[in-house]
Design a protein around this motif. Structure first.
Motif, PDB file in Angstrom:
ATOM      1  N   PHE A  15       7.195 -25.974 -35.783  1.00  0.00           N
ATOM      2  CA  PHE A  15       6.546 -25.631 -34.519  1.00  0.00           C
ATOM      3  C   PHE A  15       5.243 -24.855 -34.726  1.00  0.00           C
ATOM      4  CE2 PHE A  15      10.931 -26.256 -32.905  1.00  0.00           C
ATOM      5  CZ  PHE A  15      10.646 -27.184 -31.916  1.00  0.00           C
ATOM      6  N   GLU A  16       4.992 -24.388 -35.924  1.00  0.00           N
ATOM      7  CA  GLU A  16       3.741 -23.704 -36.225  1.00  0.00           C
ATOM      8  C   GLU A  16       2.707 -24.645 -36.823  1.00  0.00           C
ATOM      9  OE1 GLU A  16       4.392 -20.236 -38.569  1.00  0.00           O
ATOM     10  OE2 GLU A  16       6.012 -19.476 -37.281  1.00  0.00           O
ATOM     11  N   VAL A  17       3.111 -25.890 -37.051  1.00  0.00           N
ATOM     12  CA  VAL A  17       2.223 -26.844 -37.708  1.00  0.00           C
ATOM     13  C   VAL A  17       2.028 -28.103 -36.865  1.00  0.00           C
ATOM     14  CG1 VAL A  17       1.915 -28.304 -39.746  1.00  0.00           C
ATOM     15  CG2 VAL A  17       2.875 -25.999 -39.997  1.00  0.00           C
ATOM     16  N   LEU A  18       3.125 -28.664 -36.364  1.00  0.00           N
ATOM     17  CA  LEU A  18       3.076 -29.918 -35.630  1.00  0.00           C
ATOM     18  C   LEU A  18       2.956 -29.665 -34.130  1.00  0.00           C
ATOM     19  CD1 LEU A  18       5.873 -31.857 -37.564  1.00  0.00           C
ATOM     20  CD2 LEU A  18       3.389 -31.925 -37.944  1.00  0.00           C
ATOM     21  N   GLY A  19       2.561 -30.692 -33.412  1.00  0.00           N
ATOM     22  CA  GLY A  19       2.380 -30.567 -31.980  1.00  0.00           C
ATOM     23  C   GLY A  19       1.039 -29.942 -31.647  1.00  0.00           C
ATOM     24  N   LEU A  20       0.959 -29.344 -30.487  1.00  0.00           N
ATOM     25  CA  LEU A  20      -0.288 -28.744 -30.012  1.00  0.00           C
ATOM     26  C   LEU A  20      -0.370 -27.303 -30.503  1.00  0.00           C
ATOM     27  CD1 LEU A  20      -2.676 -29.648 -28.189  1.00  0.00           C
ATOM     28  CD2 LEU A  20      -1.471 -28.531 -26.285  1.00  0.00           C
ATOM     29  N   ILE A  90       6.685 -42.370 -27.729  1.00  0.00           N
ATOM     30  CA  ILE A  90       7.431 -41.230 -28.271  1.00  0.00           C
ATOM     31  C   ILE A  90       6.988 -39.959 -27.554  1.00  0.00           C
ATOM     32  CG2 ILE A  90       7.873 -39.804 -30.306  1.00  0.00           C
ATOM     33  CD1 ILE A  90       7.397 -42.277 -32.035  1.00  0.00           C
ATOM     34  N   ILE A  91       7.931 -39.248 -27.001  1.00  0.00           N
ATOM     35  CA  ILE A  91       7.642 -37.914 -26.478  1.00  0.00           C
ATOM     36  C   ILE A  91       7.818 -36.941 -27.636  1.00  0.00           C
ATOM     37  CG2 ILE A  91       8.313 -36.144 -24.817  1.00  0.00           C
ATOM     38  CD1 ILE A  91       9.297 -38.329 -22.972  1.00  0.00           C
ATOM     39  N   ASP A  92       6.769 -36.300 -28.027  1.00  0.00           N
ATOM     40  CA  ASP A  92       6.757 -35.470 -29.229  1.00  0.00           C
ATOM     41  C   ASP A  92       7.739 -34.298 -29.099  1.00  0.00           C
ATOM     42  OD1 ASP A  92       6.149 -34.209 -31.574  1.00  0.00           O
ATOM     43  OD2 ASP A  92       4.171 -33.483 -30.929  1.00  0.00           O
ATOM     44  N   PRO A  93       8.759 -34.210 -30.000  1.00  0.00           N
ATOM     45  CA  PRO A  93       9.722 -33.092 -29.907  1.00  0.00           C
ATOM     46  C   PRO A  93       9.098 -31.739 -30.222  1.00  0.00           C
ATOM     47  CG  PRO A  93      10.124 -34.402 -31.881  1.00  0.00           C
ATOM     48  CD  PRO A  93       9.110 -35.152 -31.077  1.00  0.00           C
ATOM     49  N   TYR A  94       7.938 -31.729 -30.889  1.00  0.00           N
ATOM     50  CA  TYR A  94       7.372 -30.455 -31.332  1.00  0.00           C
ATOM     51  C   TYR A  94       6.519 -29.772 -30.259  1.00  0.00           C
ATOM     52  CZ  TYR A  94       9.424 -32.009 -35.591  1.00  0.00           C
ATOM     53  OH  TYR A  94      10.350 -32.429 -36.517  1.00  0.00           O
ATOM     54  N   GLN A  95       6.640 -30.256 -29.021  1.00  0.00           N
ATOM     55  CA  GLN A  95       6.051 -29.544 -27.886  1.00  0.00           C
ATOM     56  C   GLN A  95       7.124 -28.825 -27.069  1.00  0.00           C
ATOM     57  OE1 GLN A  95       4.542 -32.281 -24.758  1.00  0.00           O
ATOM     58  NE2 GLN A  95       5.603 -33.914 -25.884  1.00  0.00           N
ATOM     59  N   PHE A  96       8.392 -28.807 -27.599  1.00  0.00           N
ATOM     60  CA  PHE A  96       9.512 -28.220 -26.864  1.00  0.00           C
ATOM     61  C   PHE A  96      10.164 -27.102 -27.668  1.00  0.00           C
ATOM     62  CE2 PHE A  96       9.209 -32.603 -25.235  1.00  0.00           C
ATOM     63  CZ  PHE A  96       9.082 -32.353 -23.874  1.00  0.00           C
ATOM     64  N   ARG A  97       9.363 -26.155 -28.073  1.00  0.00           N
ATOM     65  CA  ARG A  97       9.894 -25.051 -28.860  1.00  0.00           C
ATOM     66  C   ARG A  97      10.906 -24.231 -28.064  1.00  0.00           C
ATOM     67  NH1 ARG A  97       9.897 -19.876 -30.244  1.00  0.00           N
ATOM     68  NH2 ARG A  97       9.762 -19.324 -32.452  1.00  0.00           N
ATOM     69  N   ASP A  98      10.579 -23.839 -26.857  1.00  0.00           N
ATOM     70  CA  ASP A  98      11.473 -23.001 -26.058  1.00  0.00           C
ATOM     71  C   ASP A  98      12.800 -23.706 -25.801  1.00  0.00           C
ATOM     72  OD1 ASP A  98       9.528 -21.088 -26.010  1.00  0.00           O
ATOM     73  OD2 ASP A  98       8.843 -21.542 -23.967  1.00  0.00           O
ATOM     74  N   GLU A  99      12.743 -24.992 -25.524  1.00  0.00           N
ATOM     75  CA  GLU A  99      13.967 -25.750 -25.273  1.00  0.00           C
ATOM     76  C   GLU A  99      14.836 -25.812 -26.525  1.00  0.00           C
ATOM     77  OE1 GLU A  99      11.130 -26.671 -22.158  1.00  0.00           O
ATOM     78  OE2 GLU A  99      10.957 -26.626 -24.348  1.00  0.00           O
ATOM     79  N   ALA A 164      13.543 -26.375 -37.110  1.00  0.00           N
ATOM     80  CA  ALA A 164      12.990 -25.024 -37.201  1.00  0.00           C
ATOM     81  C   ALA A 164      14.122 -24.013 -37.335  1.00  0.00           C
ATOM     82  CB  ALA A 164      12.153 -24.709 -35.965  1.00  0.00           C
ATOM     83  N   ARG A 165      13.874 -22.975 -38.102  1.00  0.00           N
ATOM     84  CA  ARG A 165      14.889 -21.952 -38.356  1.00  0.00           C
ATOM     85  C   ARG A 165      14.760 -20.789 -37.380  1.00  0.00           C
ATOM     86  NH1 ARG A 165      16.505 -17.316 -40.890  1.00  0.00           N
ATOM     87  NH2 ARG A 165      18.262 -17.458 -42.357  1.00  0.00           N
ATOM     88  N   SER A 166      15.906 -20.352 -36.847  1.00  0.00           N
ATOM     89  CA  SER A 166      15.917 -19.169 -35.994  1.00  0.00           C
ATOM     90  C   SER A 166      16.126 -17.931 -36.853  1.00  0.00           C
ATOM     91  CB  SER A 166      17.038 -19.265 -34.957  1.00  0.00           C
ATOM     92  OG  SER A 166      18.295 -19.002 -35.557  1.00  0.00           O
TER      93      SER A 166
END
Length: 727
Positions: A15-20, A90-99, A164-166
């Motif tokens: 999530f720090e690299v991919l997506g927006l 494809i709906i990019d999964p890396y725009q859904f960090r909070d989810e 991603a790791r919590s």
């Protein structure tokens, strides 16, 4: 470099690299996509369906990105991806960090949060007025260096969906578009970066069989239950209710003509109909939790949250439970929190470390079953196990859990020699961590599901197994009486001539009968591994074997305590149980076996309809031996009473093949008594020996500590039930 991390599936913070991403050092944002094999990637608005921009290919391996200097705030989007042979949205999964991370912060507030948060959860989110449905994945692997989601949807390629790791050690990802039926696993790298065998989901709701053992996305909300009336009816004291349990191994109860097992829905028709006809109040299923090896009978589970897919889907299993309830039959499941198998796709060294098991083999390895032992001192393991118990009561509506192998959990030295185990902090052999776990388990079950019951298979004299935790007990509702089972079967296996030397074995159980809330269990363990069937444990010729078994079952139903018998017992199966075939139903063409079935049906009917046989099971004032010292004739006579109404039922057992003429039996009140069941009746393939007049008038002759008595002839190898019918 980023491309190396992506190509080698070692990206840990996607999530720090991919997506927006913010365009650090410049204006606007950078949109970055990792799509191996793609030729062209266009960005489209999620709402409005219009193209925004095409991404530039910055690596032929599949990395695409574009600087968007004019974009002032994040937006949601989808990709139109052109592959050599297809164009895919494809709906990019890396725009859904909070989810992806949602719910993790409160996960351990209650164990039930685990099965509501971890695993594969189907969710729907609304973005800019657009509903996006997909699956949120979360898996606990705190020592892993990286984890990827793999499945058919990404060609089982660990590069394509890095998770991603919590901060708590969970790896998460929300993937839009994935739904019911999709297969998946986790690709995990251990603390040294080495790739482990692909792992099934520990909290998965459904799994495939060999060879893939893949987990399958399932919807727990789709089934519509019809058992509200049953659930409400169970809010009662189980100690004062009739409980007669039919223990069953689903795969081998009955099979189809081609040798395959019945499905859950077929069992809902045939098994439920049969159990109802036979008069049992409950079905107890050997573990249905997913397990890789059928020969383990389910006692080596790898999927503690999933009914085995051998017989159908999760809704099919729910249908079976629902059908039981609609027919007033309770469902008990065997549950195995003591140990787990070493299969590579399972929990063993899940993230490259002993995440679920004790690390030291003197505590973490079970020599009897070649399996690993859960670390009961670790909070994450305790929560995981209790969550696995609660889900069966919650999502699957089962009525009770019988905990397997409790003794192996309680003692560090169970099946171990000196030097093979580590004492506790006080130098003793009690596993305080397991004791604490079992107490918490029972507290959680009864707090959240007061209508449920818990049962311990515990073979030692550990104190307070079925006593409340607030008095120092373990908190179980019931405990299997394995001492009664062992002693009584040893007695029955003796030639009747020698039984007088073993007379105390049949009465010894009453010395400790009120120490626990006992269930008299004659389980699957007594008819396998070379122990013979119950019928062939009995001595004598063909008639005597059957008569011995009939009288023994009558004695069981007369004895204080709830009842359990393994399938096949009810019609005197002759062969030892074989999990790879069905019961010997063909035997019912013979009078002997059909007679035994008639007896068990009538015993259940008598038991359920006569509260004296169950209402005061755990009240010492409600039971009395009338004749317990007649070893020479191998006779036992017992009085079951109601201290409030003073009604009574008397049971007399003659365990010799010789009739006892003019046997005087003490009775508490004057009046007329009647035989209400005789295991020697001809309809049960008995001898039909005449007991005496149909009505037995009590005389004023005191006998066996009672003010009155009746006289009857006792049939050979028989148990007779007698009740006062009039004054």
């Amino acid at each position: 470099m980023l491309i190396d991390e992506l190509n080698n599936a070692k990206l840990t913070k996607p999530f720090e690299v991919l997506g927006l991403q913010p365009n650090y050092g410049g204006e606007g944002f950078v949109l970055r996509a990792w799509l191996p094999g793609a030729k062209e990637v266009a960005v489209w608005s999620l709402k409005g369906d219009k193209e925004i921009v095409k991404l530039d290919c910055t690596s032929p391996d599949g990395l695409f990105e574009k600087v968007l200097p004019d974009v002032k705030e994040p937006f949601h989007y989808k990709f139109k991806v052109k592959y050599p042979d297809a164009v895919v949205d494809i709906i990019d999964p890396y725009q859904f960090r909070d989810e992806a991370f949602y719910g993790l912060s409160t996960m351990y507030e209650t164990p039930s949060n685990i099965y509501k948060t971890l695993g594969a959860q189907i969710i729907e989110v609304e973005i800019d007025g657009v509903k996006v449905k997909g699956t949120k994945f979360a898996v606990y692997a705190p020592s892993a260096t990286c984890v990827s989601l793999i499945g058919d949807f990404n060609f089982w390629d660990g590069r394509r969906h890095p998770m991603a790791r919590s901060l708590l050690g969970h790896w998460v990802l929300f993937v839009p578009g994935l739904g019911v039926g999709q297969r998946y696993k986790f690709e995990i790298k251990d603390p040294h970066g080495n790739r482990l065998p692909h792992k099934s989901d520990p909290v998965g709701f459904y799994h495939e069989q060999y060879p893939s053992f893949a987990s399958i996305i399932s919807d727990q909300s789709s089934y519509k239950w019809h058992d509200d009336a049953w659930i409400k009816s169970q809010l009662n004291n189980k100690l004062t209710r009739p409980i007669s349990i039919y223990e069953v191994h689903l795969a081998s109860w009955r099979r189809k003509e081609d040798g395959s097992s019945l499905s859950y829905r077929e069992l809902a028709d045939e098994l439920v109909k049969y159990v109802k006809d036979m008069g049992y109040t409950h079905i107890e299923m050997l573990p249905v939790m997913e397990h890789p090896f059928s020969g383990s009978w389910g006692y080596q589970p790898t999927g503690l949250f999933a009914p085995t897919s051998r017989f159908g889907g999760i809704d099919d299993f729910k249908y079976l439970v629902d059908t039981c309830h609609q027919n007033n039959i309770g469902v008990i499941l065997d549950w195995v929190p003591a140990h787990f198998p070493t299969d590579a796709h399972g929990l063993a060294r899940f993230d490259g470390t002993p995440l679920y098991e004790y690390e030291d083999p003197r505590r973490g390895w079970h020599p009897d079953w070649n399996s690993l032992i859960y670390d009961f001192g670790r909070d994450t393991v305790r929560n995981f196990l209790i969550a696995s118990a609660l889900i069966w009561l919650d999502y699957y509506h089962v009525d009770g859990l019988r905990v397997d192998a409790v003794a192996s959990m309680l003692y560090w030295d169970y099946s171990r020699k000196a030097g093979e185990w580590i004492p506790n902090v006080n130098g003793g052999n009690i596993n305080y961590e397991a004791v604490s776990f079992l107490k918490w388990f029972n507290e959680e079950v009864y707090k959240k599901f007061p209508q449920a019951m818990t049962i311990a298979e515990e073979s030692t004299a550990f104190t307070g197994v079925s006593r409340p935790t607030y008095t120092g007990g373990l908190g179980f509702g019931f405990k299997w009486n394995m001492g009664w089972m062992h002693d009584s079967l040893d007695y029955m296996s003796q030639d009747p001539f020698f039984r007088k030397y073993h007379h105390g074995e049949m009465s010894f159980s009453m010395i400790y009968a009120y120490n626990e809330n006992f269930i008299l269990s004659i389980s699957h363990d007594e008819v396998t591994h070379g122990k013979h069937s119950l019928l062939y444990k009995m001595p004598g010729d063909e008639w005597q074997q059957a008569a011995n078994l009939r009288s023994y079952l009558g004695f069981q139903y007369a004895h204080p305590g709830k009842k359990l018998n393994f399938m096949g017992t009810e019609f005197a199966q002759s062969s030892e149980w074989n999990h790879d075939s069905q019961l010997e139903w063909w035997l019912l063409q013979f009078d002997k076996h059909r007679g035994m079935q008639n007896l068990v049906r009538d015993l259940n009917k008598l038991y359920v309809n006569e509260p004296l046989l169950w209402k005061n099971d755990y009240d010492p004032s409600a039971f009395k031996w009338l004749d317990v010292n007649d070893a020479e004739h191998s006779i036992f006579a017992a009085l079951r009473t109601d201290p409030e109404t003073h009604e009574e039922i008397i049971a007399v057992s003659n365990f010799t093949p010789v009739p006892y003429v003019a046997y005087r039996l003490g009775v508490p009140r004057p009046g007329v008594y009647s035989i209400i069941l005789n295991t020697d009746d001809k309809k049960y393939w008995g001898s039909g020996y005449k007991i005496g007049p149909e009505k037995l008038a009590a005389s004023n002759i005191s006998w066996q500590g009672q003010y009155h008595s009746v006289v009857l002839d006792l049939p050979p190898l028989a148990t007779v039930f007698i009740k006062r019918v009039s004054e």
